[in-house]
Design a protein around this motif. Structure first.
Motif, PDB file in Angstrom:
ATOM      1  N   SER A  50       1.642  -7.247  -1.566  1.00  0.00           N
ATOM      2  CA  SER A  50       2.949  -6.886  -1.001  1.00  0.00           C
ATOM      3  C   SER A  50       3.626  -8.075  -0.334  1.00  0.00           C
ATOM      4  CB  SER A  50       2.781  -5.748   0.006  1.00  0.00           C
ATOM      5  OG  SER A  50       1.920  -6.165   1.057  1.00  0.00           O
ATOM      6  N   HIS A  51       3.123  -9.285  -0.584  1.00  0.00           N
ATOM      7  CA  HIS A  51       3.709 -10.486   0.019  1.00  0.00           C
ATOM      8  C   HIS A  51       5.026 -10.853  -0.650  1.00  0.00           C
ATOM      9  CE1 HIS A  51       0.181 -11.240   2.416  1.00  0.00           C
ATOM     10  NE2 HIS A  51      -0.590 -11.232   1.337  1.00  0.00           N
ATOM     11  N   HIS A  52       5.930 -11.417   0.126  1.00  0.00           N
ATOM     12  CA  HIS A  52       7.207 -11.921  -0.363  1.00  0.00           C
ATOM     13  C   HIS A  52       6.922 -13.030  -1.382  1.00  0.00           C
ATOM     14  CE1 HIS A  52      11.425 -13.530   0.842  1.00  0.00           C
ATOM     15  NE2 HIS A  52      11.137 -13.846  -0.393  1.00  0.00           N
ATOM     16  N   ASN A  77       7.985  -5.329 -10.900  1.00  0.00           N
ATOM     17  CA  ASN A  77       8.343  -5.005  -9.527  1.00  0.00           C
ATOM     18  C   ASN A  77       9.103  -3.666  -9.456  1.00  0.00           C
ATOM     19  OD1 ASN A  77       8.412  -5.510  -6.751  1.00  0.00           O
ATOM     20  ND2 ASN A  77      10.253  -6.749  -6.872  1.00  0.00           N
ATOM     21  N   VAL A  84       8.471  -5.556  -4.037  1.00  0.00           N
ATOM     22  CA  VAL A  84       8.183  -6.783  -3.292  1.00  0.00           C
ATOM     23  C   VAL A  84       9.438  -7.651  -3.287  1.00  0.00           C
ATOM     24  CG1 VAL A  84       6.762  -8.863  -3.256  1.00  0.00           C
ATOM     25  CG2 VAL A  84       5.763  -6.694  -3.986  1.00  0.00           C
TER      26      VAL A  84
END
Length: 97
Positions: A50-52, A77, A84
């Motif tokens: 879930s990281h940018h 996505n 994300v």
């Protein structure tokens, strides 16, 4: 590609006229490249969790691959369980030396 790999006959593909005389065989078909690009996008999404995501494109040679990869990442996505955030930026390198 292994040394013993002979590739595919160029007559099996639509080759632009200005490349016909220069091209002997096709080693990696476009469909295979697209498939591997889609797989890379899925792997990136899985690894990032879930990281940018910050995507950087090195201009000019990498633009087409970058655009294809981003299209696949966006599709994964949008169709995934969670969305994300993705930031895109470009950089130009004056010299590779």
């Amino acid at each position: 590609i292994r040394e013993e790999e002979s590739g595919y006959n160029k007559n099996l593909f639509c080759i632009p006229k200005h490349y016909e005389e220069d091209l002997e065989r096709v080693f990696i078909p476009h469909g295979l490249i697209l498939d591997r690009t889609e797989r890379l996008a899925r792997d990136i999404m899985q690894d990032m969790g879930s990281h940018h995501i910050v995507a950087l494109c090195v201009l000019k040679g990498g633009y087409k691959f970058f655009a294809d990869l981003l299209d696949h990442i966006k599709a994964v996505n949008q169709n995934g369980d969670k969305s994300v955030p993705i930031s895109v930026d470009f950089l130009r390198i004056k010299s590779y030396c």
